[in-house]
Design a protein around this motif. Structure first.
Motif, PDB file in Angstrom:
ATOM      1  N   ARG A   1      36.370  74.650  30.758  1.00 47.72           N
ATOM      2  CA  ARG A   1      35.774  73.503  31.464  1.00 47.72           C
ATOM      3  C   ARG A   1      36.095  72.197  30.752  1.00 47.72           C
ATOM      4  NH1 ARG A   1      31.494  77.306  32.049  1.00 47.72           N
ATOM      5  NH2 ARG A   1      30.400  76.442  30.258  1.00 47.72           N
TER       6      ARG A   1
ATOM      7  N   ARG B   1      35.194  80.253  28.319  1.00 47.64           N
ATOM      8  CA  ARG B   1      34.808  79.592  29.569  1.00 47.64           C
ATOM      9  C   ARG B   1      34.409  78.142  29.312  1.00 47.64           C
ATOM     10  NH1 ARG B   1      37.192  81.744  33.763  1.00 47.64           N
ATOM     11  NH2 ARG B   1      36.267  83.672  34.557  1.00 47.64           N
ATOM     12  N   LYS B   2      33.681  77.903  28.223  1.00 44.91           N
ATOM     13  CA  LYS B   2      33.293  76.527  27.878  1.00 44.91           C
ATOM     14  C   LYS B   2      34.519  75.673  27.600  1.00 44.91           C
ATOM     15  CE  LYS B   2      28.755  77.662  25.899  1.00 44.91           C
ATOM     16  NZ  LYS B   2      27.928  77.668  24.661  1.00 44.91           N
ATOM     17  N   ARG B   3      35.463  76.238  26.862  1.00 45.35           N
ATOM     18  CA  ARG B   3      36.677  75.482  26.561  1.00 45.35           C
ATOM     19  C   ARG B   3      37.493  75.223  27.818  1.00 45.35           C
ATOM     20  NH1 ARG B   3      37.733  74.186  21.327  1.00 45.35           N
ATOM     21  NH2 ARG B   3      38.980  72.704  22.511  1.00 45.35           N
TER      22      ARG B   3
ATOM     23  N   PRO C   1      33.422  73.049  21.191  1.00 44.29           N
ATOM     24  CA  PRO C   1      33.890  72.775  22.564  1.00 44.29           C
ATOM     25  C   PRO C   1      34.138  71.289  22.787  1.00 44.29           C
ATOM     26  CG  PRO C   1      31.531  73.175  22.577  1.00 44.29           C
ATOM     27  CD  PRO C   1      31.996  73.441  21.166  1.00 44.29           C
TER      28      PRO C   1
ATOM     29  N   PRO D   1      32.519  81.526  25.182  1.00 44.29           N
ATOM     30  CA  PRO D   1      33.146  80.386  24.486  1.00 44.29           C
ATOM     31  C   PRO D   1      34.450  79.929  25.131  1.00 44.29           C
ATOM     32  CG  PRO D   1      32.355  81.995  22.901  1.00 44.29           C
ATOM     33  CD  PRO D   1      32.244  82.639  24.249  1.00 44.29           C
TER      34      PRO D   1
END
Length: 234
Positions: free
Chosen positions: A178, A174-176, A29, A172
């Motif tokens: 952000r 969702r993390k990217r 990320p 994963p």
């Protein structure tokens, strides 16, 4: 993508550096600027915009050459969809994973209805080549209607508590989302996840590999295959 269509010609950096930059960006990320900084620490001066272009040009070619998991009639497909806002408009990322969390397919669509669910199932059948033992979804009725039309003989279990595997597979991305401060277009999201998930599949050990040594050996082999893929794109 045709392998012969991608070439390192006229790139001043060697394939090893390009492959390393693409791997860092899609595997972890990290923003493009963070990848730029990590390369700079190693004495490699390259702009984040160049890394972006490398990702678009070479990412899909690398991912395409990684081994895909062989489908089985014993597979269980977990299906789910998550909303992603792009330019102020809602889009739905529909995803299918198997019983091991291996991402089978993803598709960005503007609707959350039976037509969209059917499109996912048709793509899955075409890509996998055979139907699964069972599909598991949440209580969205569109899945049941699509399943009856596309694969009526396949067992369908609809229960939110049974579908944690698919729901967790969204984390994963969702993390990217952000890190990247959102996606710019539906097409850009589709291109990104097609590479992102293929690379994730390649480097994440199967669930049956429990020991630390087995996981390390798996990742060493995965990295060797990744480097071989980079050399194959010429």
């Amino acid at each position: 993508m045709n392998r012969s269509a991608v070439s390192y010609k006229n790139h001043r950096f060697p394939p090893q550096i390009i492959a390393q930059a693409v791997w860092l960006y899609f595997r972890f990320p990290l923003s493009l600027r963070l990848v730029e900084e990590m390369l700079l620490e190693r004495g490699i001066v390259v702009s984040y915009e160049t890394i972006r272009r490398w990702g678009r040009k070479f990412g899909a070619a690398y991912a395409k050459q990684q081994r895909r998991k062989r489908p089985s009639r014993k597979d269980i497909w977990h299906l789910d969809e998550v909303v992603i806002t792009i330019g102020g408009r809602k889009h739905w990322l529909w995803r299918a994973v198997d019983q091991d969390g291996y991402v089978l397919d993803e598709i960005v669509q503007a609707r959350r209805n039976t037509k969209a669910a059917k499109r996912l199932l048709v793509r899955l059948l075409k890509k996998q080549g055979l139907a699964p033992k069972r599909i598991i979804t949440d209580k969205l009725r569109s899945y049941g209607a699509a399943r009856r039309d596309v694969m009526p003989t396949v067992e369908h279990r609809s229960h939110k508590g049974l579908n944690n595997r698919a729901e967790n597979s969204h984390l994963p991305v969702r993390k990217r989302e952000r890190v990247m401060q959102g996606f710019r277009s539906a097409g850009g999201l589709q291109r990104f996840i097609s590479i992102f998930s293929a690379i994730k599949n390649h480097f994440v050990p199967p669930h049956q590999k429990h020991s630390a040594l087995a996981i390390q050996l798996y990742r060493i082999r995965a990295m060797a295959q990744w480097k071989a893929a980079a050399r194959a794109v010429s």
